[in-house]
Design an enzyme around this catalytic site. Structure first.
Site, short mmCIF file in Angstrom:
data_model
loop_
_atom_site.label_atom_id
_atom_site.label_comp_id
_atom_site.label_asym_id
_atom_site.label_seq_id
_atom_site.Cartn_x
_atom_site.Cartn_y
_atom_site.Cartn_z
N TYR A 1 11.13 0.16 55.99
CA TYR A 1 10.06 0.75 56.78
C TYR A 1 9.61 2.09 56.19
O TYR A 1 8.42 2.33 55.93
CB TYR A 1 10.49 0.94 58.22
CG TYR A 1 9.57 1.83 59.02
CD1 TYR A 1 8.30 1.40 59.39
CD2 TYR A 1 9.97 3.13 59.40
CE1 TYR A 1 7.44 2.23 60.11
CE2 TYR A 1 9.13 3.95 60.12
CZ TYR A 1 7.87 3.51 60.48
OH TYR A 1 7.02 4.34 61.18
N THR B 1 5.27 9.04 59.08
CA THR B 1 6.54 9.15 59.79
C THR B 1 7.56 10.07 59.12
O THR B 1 7.50 10.29 57.90
CB THR B 1 7.16 7.74 59.92
OG1 THR B 1 8.47 7.81 60.49
CG2 THR B 1 7.30 7.08 58.54
N ASP B 2 8.50 10.56 59.91
CA ASP B 2 9.63 11.32 59.39
C ASP B 2 10.56 10.46 58.54
O ASP B 2 11.37 10.97 57.77
CB ASP B 2 10.44 11.91 60.55
CG ASP B 2 10.98 10.84 61.49
OD1 ASP B 2 10.15 10.15 62.11
OD2 ASP B 2 12.21 10.69 61.60
N TRP C 1 9.52 10.10 66.76
CA TRP C 1 10.06 9.87 68.10
C TRP C 1 8.96 9.84 69.18
O TRP C 1 9.00 10.57 70.17
CB TRP C 1 11.09 10.93 68.44
CG TRP C 1 12.29 10.96 67.55
CD1 TRP C 1 12.41 10.43 66.30
CD2 TRP C 1 13.55 11.58 67.84
NE1 TRP C 1 13.68 10.67 65.79
CE2 TRP C 1 14.40 11.37 66.72
CE3 TRP C 1 14.05 12.30 68.93
CZ2 TRP C 1 15.71 11.85 66.65
CZ3 TRP C 1 15.35 12.77 68.86
CH2 TRP C 1 16.18 12.55 67.75
N THR D 1 5.92 -1.17 62.77
CA THR D 1 6.87 -0.16 63.21
C THR D 1 8.23 -0.72 63.61
O THR D 1 9.09 0.04 64.07
CB THR D 1 6.29 0.64 64.39
OG1 THR D 1 5.96 -0.27 65.45
CG2 THR D 1 5.05 1.42 63.97
N ASP E 1 -7.14 -8.38 60.69
CA ASP E 1 -5.82 -8.75 60.20
C ASP E 1 -5.34 -7.67 59.23
O ASP E 1 -5.85 -7.56 58.11
CB ASP E 1 -5.88 -10.11 59.50
CG ASP E 1 -4.53 -10.57 58.99
OD1 ASP E 1 -3.54 -9.85 59.19
OD2 ASP E 1 -4.48 -11.65 58.36
N LEU E 2 -4.34 -6.90 59.64
CA LEU E 2 -3.87 -5.79 58.82
C LEU E 2 -3.08 -6.24 57.60
O LEU E 2 -2.79 -5.42 56.72
CB LEU E 2 -3.03 -4.84 59.66
CG LEU E 2 -3.77 -4.11 60.79
CD1 LEU E 2 -2.80 -3.33 61.64
CD2 LEU E 2 -4.85 -3.20 60.24
N ALA F 1 0.44 0.18 62.52
CA ALA F 1 1.52 0.14 61.53
C ALA F 1 2.50 -0.97 61.89
O ALA F 1 2.53 -1.44 63.03
CB ALA F 1 2.25 1.47 61.46
N GLN G 1 1.06 3.00 71.27
CA GLN G 1 1.07 4.20 72.11
C GLN G 1 -0.04 5.20 71.76
O GLN G 1 -0.79 5.65 72.62
CB GLN G 1 2.43 4.89 72.00
CG GLN G 1 3.58 4.07 72.54
CD GLN G 1 4.88 4.85 72.52
OE1 GLN G 1 5.15 5.66 73.40
NE2 GLN G 1 5.70 4.62 71.49
#
Length: 302
Positions: free
Chosen positions: A139, A115-116, A164, A76, A50-51, A74, A30
């Site tokens: 995660y 991230t939170d 979010w 996710t 390639d991560l 990431a 996104q």
């Protein structure tokens, strides 16, 4: 985040008074999709880098020698991470560390999205930047490890925690609710998890503004928080979605305990975002206004 071809645009357009030439890890996610719209961004898909191989991340940066790097890629899949420990840690911790080292080598800014989920979700107050962390799942721990490794490398870095995420692209809560509402008159949605829905375009804009400021000053901004406002629950978020979509779907509040998942979710995802506004004038986006715009433009598949 897999695609077969990178997105490259080489316009001579300047961003402010600084010409941006930014390498973005991520392509079809996104935020990466929104970043890829910028004329000075080169977005790298997983098919090209390639991560799970940190050396590939290093080579991508050193070979292209950009003026800044943004990591919007990431692992996710929160629930899948519970069983895919190694992949999550490689993508969310080892890869960002390699990126940070390459950026330090070139003396360029590095902006990393976090991230939170690095917090344990207790309490009701918005979490401050320096509050104690305590992830509840693989995660969140892998993302926290990534933060720690970036900070250990040093250099001109900024870590942007958000939550979010939603947009017209990819899979997200808004699109899931619209899909379910197409065949159901009633839905049960978790009401005891509270956070700030955040439009992906706003995150992309914040990343670009941070990169610009870092290129101008040669300084990073450490850990920062950035989420949409007002804070809300998943259930109330769903209600707003249905109101704006003109749906009569009834939402029933349920507790997190009524909807068990492999990975534990934090109940409190509120983040204190005042530091970013004070430092760079980047204010929290109004997620309701953004969602309304998406609905009115017919840009969300239902």
């Amino acid at each position: 985040m897999v695609a077969s071809h990178p997105t490259t645009r080489r316009s001579r357009t300047a961003f402010g008074n600084v010409r941006l030439s930014i390498l973005v890890f991520g392509h079809s996610g996104q935020v990466a999709t929104e970043l890829g719209k910028d004329a000075e961004v080169t977005a790298l898909p997983r098919a090209e880098v390639d991560l799970t191989d940190p050396s590939a991340c290093t080579d991508a940066i050193l070979n292209r020698r950009p003026r800044a790097v943004i990591n919007a890629a990431a692992f996710t899949a929160v629930d899948s991470a519970e069983s895919a420990h190694d992949e999550a840690r490689q993508v969310n911790a080892a890869a960002p560390e390699a990126m940070a080292k390459a950026c330090l080598n070139l003396q360029i800014p590095f902006v990393h999205i976090s991230t939170d989920y690095v917090f344990d979700g207790t309490g009701n107050a918005p979490r401050n930047i320096d509050d104690k962390t305590g992830p509840l799942q693989v995660y969140g721990q892998s993302k926290l490890d990534g933060e720690a490794r970036i900070m250990a490398v040093g250099g001109c870095h900024t870590i942007l925690r958000t939550s979010w995420v939603f947009s017209e692209h990819g899979a997200n809560f808004v699109k899931t609710m619209l899909r379910l509402a197409a065949t159901r008159d009633e839905l049960s949605v978790v009401a005891d998890q509270v956070g700030g829905p955040t439009p992906a375009p706003a995150i992309a804009d914040a990343c670009l503004r941070i990169a610009r400021a870092s290129m101008e000053t040669g300084k990073g901004f450490g850990v920062q928080h950035f989420t949409g406002y007002p804070d809300t629950s998943w259930a109330d978020f769903a209600r707003e979605i249905f109101v704006l979509a003109g749906k009569g779907t009834v939402v029933h509040d349920i507790a997190t305990s009524d909807y068990p998942t492999p990975a534990t979710r934090p109940l409190n995802s509120r983040l204190n975002c005042t530091a970013l506004e004070e430092k760079l004038g980047i204010v929290r986006p109004d997620w309701k206004a953004h969602l309304k715009d998406l609905m009115e433009a017919g840009r969300l598949a239902q």
